[in-house]
Structures are given as structure tokens and as C-alpha cells.
Design a protein around this motif. Structure first.
Motif, PDB file in Angstrom:
ATOM      1  N   SER A   1      29.030  34.917  28.911  1.00 39.04           N
ATOM      2  CA  SER A   1      30.210  34.943  29.327  1.00 39.04           C
ATOM      3  C   SER A   1      29.998  35.328  30.459  1.00 39.04           C
TER       4      SER A   1
ATOM      5  N   ALA B   1      33.048  32.664  32.759  1.00 38.83           N
ATOM      6  CA  ALA B   1      34.624  33.549  32.924  1.00 38.83           C
ATOM      7  C   ALA B   1      34.547  32.434  34.474  1.00 38.83           C
TER       8      ALA B   1
ATOM      9  N   ARG C   1      36.014  29.121  34.401  1.00 34.21           N
ATOM     10  CA  ARG C   1      37.018  29.351  34.318  1.00 34.21           C
ATOM     11  C   ARG C   1      38.167  29.943  35.622  1.00 34.21           C
TER      12      ARG C   1
ATOM     13  N   SER D   1      31.242  40.593  35.215  1.00 30.73           N
ATOM     14  CA  SER D   1      32.309  39.658  35.757  1.00 30.73           C
ATOM     15  C   SER D   1      32.368  38.804  34.469  1.00 30.73           C
TER      16      SER D   1
ATOM     17  N   GLN E   1      33.665  38.429  30.757  1.00 31.87           N
ATOM     18  CA  GLN E   1      35.043  37.942  30.470  1.00 31.87           C
ATOM     19  C   GLN E   1      34.818  38.540  28.466  1.00 31.87           C
TER      20      GLN E   1
ATOM     21  N   ASN F   1      39.530  38.080  26.719  1.00 28.27           N
ATOM     22  CA  ASN F   1      40.987  38.703  27.660  1.00 28.27           C
ATOM     23  C   ASN F   1      41.191  40.309  27.980  1.00 28.27           C
TER      24      ASN F   1
END
Length: 164
Positions: free
Chosen positions: A40, A44, A47, A106, A108, A111
Motif C-alpha cells: 500500500s 501511495a 501516486r 504512508s 493509503q 482513501n
């Protein structure tokens, strides 16, 4: 008093551990939960805006290097038997639990923000620890030490300052 009892149980758990067979289902699931936060966090990092990608991936790389380096080093120098039959005597610390902590700051998750994101990340760490114990792979002391090393590695990753 509760803290004293908990400390006694954590310290005594390697002594109380009996050789038991590895349980396949919790063992297999723990491989997935151990990589959930790092994956994850990598998503992140991918992105973030292009100018910050190098820093975000660098932070994750430092975290992985410190955490896995410390874990491999400790496993090499410390003989700490696992509670499972036929397992190598390198149970200290739990590498799965350590890796489950990495990237938690960190990561994500759909959301989610604030306490919900932290609760889900901490839940992955706790679930990994419980699965490693239920699979008879580690004692509670080994699991807690793995989580603490992971938290230290996560903090080391934040020594690299990013814009965001």
C-alpha cells in the motif's frame, strides 16, 4: 499489576513454548498480511506527483533496508528457537511482523484518513503477529520485538525529508 503479568508472560513464552507443528492456513495468510502495508505504501509512493516520487520511494527503500538489515543481522547472531517442529533456530525477531509495520505511516487504504487509516495499518500489524503465533512460528516476545524493530525502521525512513 496487569503490566507485570503481561511482561512475565512475554518473557516466559519461549520457555513455555512446546514443539508444535506449523499450521498451514495461518502461516500462509501471514505472508499476505505481512506485505499489505508495504505494498500500500509503494502504491501511495507511485501516486504522488512526479517530482516527489523519488523521495517517496527513497523513504520506503530506507525503511526496508534498515528493517530487513536489522532483522537479518539479529537472526544471524541471536539463537532464539521457534516453537514449531523442525524450524530453524532463528525466531528472534519475527521478520513477518517487522515487515508488516513497514510503510504503515504512508500506506493509503481506500482513501481513508486520520485515525481510520492508522487503525487499519495497526490492525494489519496485529493480525500478522496473531497469525504468526497461531501458526506456531513465533513466540509473543519474538513478535513484539519484530514490531518494535519495524517501528524503528519506519522512523528511520522519515529521516529522509520529502516535500509533502
Amino acid at each position: 499489576m496487569k503490566a507485570l503479568v503481561l511482561a512475565f508472560l512475554l518473557i516466559a513464552s519461549p520457555v513455555l513454548a512446546q514443539d508444535k507443528p506449523v499450521l498451514a492456513v495461518p502461516d500462509d495468510i501471514s505472508y499476505v498480511t505481512a506485505i499489505a502495508n508495504p505494498i500500500s505504501a509503494a502504491i501511495a509512493a507511485y501516486r504522488v506527483p512526479s517530482g516527489e516520487k523519488v523521495c517517496a520511494f527513497g523513504r520506503l527503500a530506507i525503511t526496508e533496508l534498515v528493517g530487513n538489515g536489522a532483522t537479518i543481522g539479529i537472526k544471524h547472531w541471536v539463537v532464539s528457537p521457534r516453537p514449531c517442529l523442525g524450524c530453524a533456530p532463528d525466531g528472534e525477531p519475527s521478520g513477518h511482523t517487522m515487515n508488516s509495520v513497514l510503510g504503515s505511516s504512508s500506506a493509503q487504504w481506500w482513501n481513508l484518513g486520520g485515525w481510520q487509516r492508522w487503525a487499519l495499518s495497526a490492525g494489519m500489524v496485529a493480525l500478522t503477529g496473531f497469525l504468526r503465533h497461531d501458526a506456531n512460528r513465533h513466540t509473543w516476545f519474538q513478535i513484539v520485538s519484530g514490531a518494535l524493530i519495524g517501528a524503528g525502521a519506519e522512523a528511520a525512513g522519515h529521516l529522509l525529508r520529502c516535500e509533502s
